[in-house]
Design an enzyme around this catalytic site. Structure first.
Site, short mmCIF file in Angstrom:
data_model
loop_
_atom_site.label_atom_id
_atom_site.label_comp_id
_atom_site.label_asym_id
_atom_site.label_seq_id
_atom_site.Cartn_x
_atom_site.Cartn_y
_atom_site.Cartn_z
N GLU A 231 1.24 48.71 -18.09
CA GLU A 231 0.21 48.90 -17.02
C GLU A 231 0.30 49.10 -15.97
O GLU A 231 1.94 49.58 -15.43
CB GLU A 231 0.00 47.34 -17.02
CG GLU A 231 1.08 46.12 -16.19
CD GLU A 231 0.49 45.53 -15.37
OE1 GLU A 231 -0.78 45.25 -14.71
OE2 GLU A 231 1.06 43.89 -15.60
N LYS B 165 4.27 33.56 -13.58
CA LYS B 165 4.33 33.45 -11.73
C LYS B 165 4.14 31.78 -11.62
O LYS B 165 3.23 31.25 -11.99
CB LYS B 165 3.80 34.34 -10.81
CG LYS B 165 4.50 35.03 -10.62
CD LYS B 165 3.89 36.23 -9.50
CE LYS B 165 3.08 37.47 -10.50
NZ LYS B 165 1.69 37.27 -10.82
N1 PSU Z 1 1.37 39.83 -11.85
C1 PSU Z 1 2.77 40.95 -11.00
N2 PSU Z 1 2.17 42.08 -10.69
C2 PSU Z 1 1.11 42.08 -11.16
C3 PSU Z 1 0.56 41.64 -11.80
C4 PSU Z 1 0.85 40.52 -12.67
O1 PSU Z 1 3.58 40.46 -10.86
O2 PSU Z 1 0.89 43.23 -10.35
C5 PSU Z 1 -1.16 41.91 -12.51
C6 PSU Z 1 -1.42 41.86 -13.44
O3 PSU Z 1 -2.19 43.83 -13.82
C7 PSU Z 1 -2.56 41.27 -13.85
C8 PSU Z 1 -2.63 40.74 -12.46
O4 PSU Z 1 -3.23 41.33 -15.33
O5 PSU Z 1 -1.96 41.05 -11.94
C9 PSU Z 1 -3.95 39.90 -13.15
O6 PSU Z 1 -4.80 39.38 -11.82
P1 PSU Z 1 -6.17 38.55 -12.38
O7 PSU Z 1 -5.37 37.69 -11.84
O8 PSU Z 1 -7.01 38.92 -11.13
O9 PSU Z 1 -6.77 38.60 -13.43
#
Ligand code: PSU
Ligand code: MN
Length: 304
Positions: free
Chosen positions: A23, A157
């Site tokens: 990604e 996380k």
């Molecule tokens: N976890 C990380 N770094 C990130 C993300 C998640 O350690 O950059 C990013 C990933 O792209 C994940 C997104 O899909 O955050 C999730 O965001 P949201 O909670 O807004 O859906």
């Protein structure tokens, strides 16, 4: 709409060779310059060393790119205010000729379009703490329920509500598979204190489970939760107060929606004096290696 494949990715896919999707939100929103670029390049290298072709995914000038060259990666890593694209944003961004980084959800969509079955990243989005009021549940979870890609992450996380994240994944019918241990890993920490619903110990078993899901006609993918290597972990006890402070700050600053995850990551980074970033890099590399192994097994399964 045809995705734009890099020559190396196209070659690999044409010959049924192993490919691992990667990604780009982790580059634009997850890590600071220049470590983000160094990490993106090192992750690609780890996939190659594992015998697979890396395919970093992003939307550039309206095109859905699968496999980025070094200038494109560098530009993305240095760009400011790049859009963060999830399922909801992808079409509007592309139709308008825009540029954006793909989250787990959007990367899965792109991977499926290209015929890539494995995707390695750091952590997935999940159910945020306080979701009962905010309704903040990442679109990543629904994507896992409907798009047939095996996602290798280090769990979710600890800034999230992990028990609720597991509940939602169970409701959605997503297999959550811990690798080589019974406990669910929690990103920077090897264990979350929660039992993982499923456990598998080898890339071969994970590849076979991926194929079996398809054979059963089940939609959706699998979440492979790969614990961070022990020498790089930050224990849950060390992180707990840091996370509490970060969450309180997010609340005080009224951080909402897409901004929540990047905000919390940045606060944890500062509070740990960068140690969280080193751990993050180590776990992404570790996931890239496992992703490559699974992709190699899948490509062997196809030959059998
Ligand atoms: N976890 C990380 N770094 C990130 C993300 C998640 O350690 O950059 C990013 C990933 O792209 C994940 C997104 O899909 O955050 C999730 O965001 P949201 O909670 O807004 O859906
Ligand atoms: Mn969200």
């Amino acid at each position: 709409m045809t995705p734009i494949l890099s020559p190396a990715v196209e070659r690999a896919l044409d010959t049924g060779g192993p490919v691992v999707a990667l990604e780009s939100t982790i580059i634009t929103h997850g890590m600071p310059w220049p470590r983000n670029l160094e990490t993106a390049l090192a992750v690609e290298e780890a996939v190659r060393e594992g015998g697979a072709e890396p395919a970093t995914i992003a939307v550039l000038g309206g095109g859905l790119h699968i496999g980025l060259d070094r200038p494109a990666l560098t530009a993305l890593a240095q760009a400011e205010d790049v859009a963060k694209l999830s399922r909801a944003d992808l079409a509007v961004c592309m139709a308008g000729g825009g540029t954006g980084a793909t989250t787990v959800a959007a990367t899965m969509i792109a991977a499926r379009l290209a015929g890539i079955e494995v995707f390695a990243t750091g952590g997935i989005g999940g159910v945020h703490r306080g979701a009962a009021e905010s309704f903040d549940i990442s679109a990543d979870l629904q994507e896992l329920a409907q798009t047939p890609v095996t996602v290798v992450a280090a769990g979710a996380k600890a800034i999230l509500d992990l028990p609720l994240t597991l509940e939602v994944l169970e409701t959605l019918g997503v297999p959550v598979i811990a690798v080589g241990q019974d406990a669910l890993p929690a990103f920077w920490s090897r264990t979350s204190g929660l039992a993982a619903p499923l456990r598998l110990d080898t890339p071969r078993e994970i590849a076979r489970a991926h194929r079996m899901r398809a054979a059963l006609g089940l939609p959706g993918g699998q979440l492979v939760a790969n614990p961070i290597p022990a020498e790089h972990e930050i224990t849950a006890e060390t992180l707990a107060p840091v996370i509490e402070t970060a969450l309180a700050e997010a609340e005080r600053n009224n951080v909402r929606g897409k901004d929540v995850t990047p905000f919390l990551l940045d606060r944890v980074y500062k509070a740990t004096e960068g140690a969280s970033l080193e751990a993050n890099i180590a776990l992404v590399l570790n996931n890239a290696r496992l992703g490559a192994e699974i992709a190699c097994e899948l490509s062997k399964e196809t030959e059998r």
